[in-house]
Design an enzyme around this catalytic site. Structure first.
Site, mmCIF file in Angstrom:
data_model
loop_
_atom_site.group_PDB
_atom_site.id
_atom_site.type_symbol
_atom_site.label_atom_id
_atom_site.label_comp_id
_atom_site.label_asym_id
_atom_site.label_seq_id
_atom_site.Cartn_x
_atom_site.Cartn_y
_atom_site.Cartn_z
ATOM 1 N N SER A 1 0.847 -1.194 0.000
ATOM 2 C CA SER A 1 0.000 0.000 0.000
ATOM 3 C C SER A 1 0.877 1.236 0.000
ATOM 4 C CB SER A 1 -0.902 0.013 1.241
ATOM 5 O OG SER A 1 -1.553 1.269 1.390
ATOM 6 N N TYR B 1 -1.847 -0.301 10.232
ATOM 7 C CA TYR B 1 -1.921 -0.868 8.884
ATOM 8 C C TYR B 1 -0.761 -0.374 8.018
ATOM 9 C CZ TYR B 1 -3.708 -1.874 4.190
ATOM 10 O OH TYR B 1 -3.846 -2.313 2.897
#
Length: 227
Positions: free
Chosen positions: A128, A151
């Site tokens: 990501s 995350y």
């Protein structure tokens, strides 16, 4: 026939990646921890289902034994399964890192013997921009404006794993992918992303790179994303 396994394949980007690779002629194992949802997704997509929970060693080993018994090798592994909890409490942070980071190690290590039987083995790790030091420090990038303590840190670890695997296992192609901000269960509290159908295209593209393709890179839709 290219033999491919996609983790977390019963929904979202994983599901759409399976669709694209089946359409491209791959024999795809749609791996999921939920057997009912996984079997249903595989049937819808024309794929083969294999139960695989990336946080469970026995499950991962059993899945690879199934692929070995049926195909004898694995050409492409896509580590797609992920968890997006953001609570900085110890138990939730451990669960995120076990799924997003240790899960990649657990599945990749189990798959290495099968990948080495391929003429062109490929591993794609879903990362990501939230795990890119470049993206989160550049005000022009959307990731700069999104705080993601747990995350984002886990995805930074996935990117480093990709680099380290590319260095230590040079006979296998390893690349990380930023699929783009996508409307999935992971982002349901923050809508406004694009469809999983669109985001899966870059994942499939990297998975289908030829032998002359790069290794140890971080790819996004427009090309290389700086680490």
């Amino acid at each position: 026939m290219t033999v491919t396994l996609v983790t977390g394949a019963n929904k979202g980007i994983g599901y759409e990646t399976v669709r694209l690779l089946v359409a491209a002629g791959h024999t795809v194992y749609a791996a999921a921890r939920d057997e009912e949802r996984g079997r249903r997704a595989a049937a819808e997509l024309g794929a083969r289902f294999v139960r695989l929970d990336v946080t469970d060693d026995a499950s991962v080993v059993a899945a690879m034994k199934t692929v070995e018994a049926e195909q004898g090798r694995l050409d492409v592994l896509i580590n797609n399964a992920g968890l997006g909890l953001e609570s900085p409490t110890g138990p939730e942070a451990l669960l995120v890192f076990d799924t997003n980071v240790v899960g990649v190690i657990r599945v990749t290590q189990a798959a290495l013997p099968l990948l080495r039987k391929s003429d062109h083995p490929v591993v794609v790790n879903l990362s990501s921009a939230l795990g890119s030091f470049h993206a989160v420090t550049d005000p022009q990038r959307p990731a700069f404006h999104v705080p993601s303590l747990v995350y984002g840190s886990s995805k930074a670890a996935v990117s480093m794993l990709t680099l380290q695997y590319a260095k230590t296992v040079p006979d296998i192609t390893f690349n990380a992918v930023e699929p783009g901000y996508t409307d999935t269960d992971l982002t349901k509290d923050h809508p406004g992303g694009r469809s999983a159908e669109v985001s899966a295209q870059v994942v499939a593209r990297v998975a289908m790179m030829g032998k002359d393709g790069p290794t140890g890179t971080f790819q996004e839709e427009d090309g290389i994303l700086p680490w």
